[in-house]
Design a protein around this motif. Structure first.
Motif, PDB file in Angstrom:
ATOM      1  N   SER A  62       1.050  -1.107   0.123  1.00  0.00           N
ATOM      2  CA  SER A  62      -0.043   0.181  -0.029  1.00  0.00           C
ATOM      3  C   SER A  62       1.048   1.425   0.177  1.00  0.00           C
ATOM      4  N   PHE A 150      -8.297   8.062  10.233  1.00  0.00           N
ATOM      5  CA  PHE A 150      -7.193   7.500   9.848  1.00  0.00           C
ATOM      6  C   PHE A 150      -5.939   8.709   9.887  1.00  0.00           C
ATOM      7  N   GLU A 154      -3.060   4.817   7.665  1.00  0.00           N
ATOM      8  CA  GLU A 154      -2.921   4.300   7.849  1.00  0.00           C
ATOM      9  C   GLU A 154      -4.790   4.161   9.146  1.00  0.00           C
ATOM     10  N   PHE A 155      -5.640   2.919   9.347  1.00  0.00           N
ATOM     11  CA  PHE A 155      -6.352   3.065  10.316  1.00  0.00           C
ATOM     12  C   PHE A 155      -6.034   2.888  11.146  1.00  0.00           C
ATOM     13  N   LEU A 164      -4.319  -4.171   8.523  1.00  0.00           N
ATOM     14  CA  LEU A 164      -5.323  -4.764   7.452  1.00  0.00           C
ATOM     15  C   LEU A 164      -3.921  -5.015   6.684  1.00  0.00           C
ATOM     16  N   GLU A 168      -7.561  -5.628   2.717  1.00  0.00           N
ATOM     17  CA  GLU A 168      -8.642  -4.528   3.089  1.00  0.00           C
ATOM     18  C   GLU A 168      -8.578  -3.264   3.509  1.00  0.00           C
ATOM     19  N   LYS A 169      -7.020  -2.274   3.554  1.00  0.00           N
ATOM     20  CA  LYS A 169      -7.029  -1.407   3.772  1.00  0.00           C
ATOM     21  C   LYS A 169      -7.118  -0.419   2.113  1.00  0.00           C
ATOM     22  N   GLU A 170      -7.550  -1.124   0.909  1.00  0.00           N
ATOM     23  CA  GLU A 170      -7.639   0.318   0.257  1.00  0.00           C
ATOM     24  C   GLU A 170      -9.395  -0.035  -0.044  1.00  0.00           C
ATOM     25  N   LYS A 173     -10.707   2.264   2.939  1.00  0.00           N
ATOM     26  CA  LYS A 173     -10.218   3.307   1.895  1.00  0.00           C
ATOM     27  C   LYS A 173     -11.451   4.275   1.516  1.00  0.00           C
TER      28      LYS A 173
END
Length: 220
Positions: A62, A150, A154-155, A164, A168-170, A173
């Motif tokens: 990412s 956020f 990063e979350f 994540l 999963e992160k994308e 987002k």
């Protein structure tokens, strides 16, 4: 005492992760020069000599931002960018080009670029623009469910990093992006994200929207 100092410094280096910049350019000399310059300015630089390789890299990592050449052999930068945005990826992008004229800048920005930089350019200007588009991307993140934050791409849940995968992160987002509330993803990616959210966050759930993919439902 000396051992304790070493451990503390090592832990600090882990938590202060550098921003990752993906450079996609088929000019070997320029690509290497940009990577060296960005690393000297505190970034982690990953390089790709084609848009096709850039797509493969983004399946594994990412990136915090992308520096993208407009004119390349194979898939050109504008086509790559349109595919990226069509897939829901909102990673900030600076497009580089040797083409002159406002119409080329308009085409790049219309295609989804966050900024547009004509060659030749100074490294300092590129660095400043990278900081600006990443700051803007973070500021444009809409209100999130209570407890979810956020920052720095990063979350976090109540200050703790939400672990994540890149996919999963994308997806998350894309679900909280201002441009839309639904996004497509592989079922297993959506399931893993749903399970992780349900385990730590009671105020949100991931639901299936027929024909559109998934949506983040905020529970009041």
């Amino acid at each position: 005492m000396l051992q304790n100092i070493r451990v503390t410094r090592f832990a600090f280096r882990i938590t202060q992760m550098n921003k990752t910049i993906l450079i996609i350019d088929d000019d070997d000399v320029l690509r290497a020069s940009l990577a060296k310059g960005l690393r000297a300015n505190g970034f982690d630089a990953v390089t790709a000599r084609s848009a096709e390789i850039g797509e493969q890299i983004l399946e594994r990592i990412s990136a915090d931002a992308i520096v993208l050449d407009r004119m390349m052999e194979g898939m050109d930068g504008l086509s790559f960018l349109r595919r990226l945005r069509a897939g829901g990826d909102r990673t900030p992008v600076i497009m580089l080009t040797a083409l002159s004229g406002p119409e080329n800048a308009i085409a790049g920005l219309s295609g989804g670029a966050d900024d547009y930089l004509a060659k030749p350019f100074q490294l300092k200007e590129l660095v400043l623009r990278l900081h600006n588009i990443m700051k803007s991307a973070a500021a444009n993140m809409p209100n999130l469910p209570h407890g979810l934050a956020f920052s720095d791409n990063e979350f976090y849940i109540k200050g703790n990093l939400l672990g994540l995968s890149a996919a999963e992160k994308e997806l998350l987002k894309a679900l909280v992006s201002p441009v839309g509330n639904t996004a497509g993803a592989a079922p297993m990616v959506a399931k893993r994200l749903r399970d992780k959210l349900n385990a730590v966050l009671s105020a949100a759930d991931l639901i299936t929207v027929r024909g559109k993919g998934y949506k983040l439902a905020i529970i009041n």
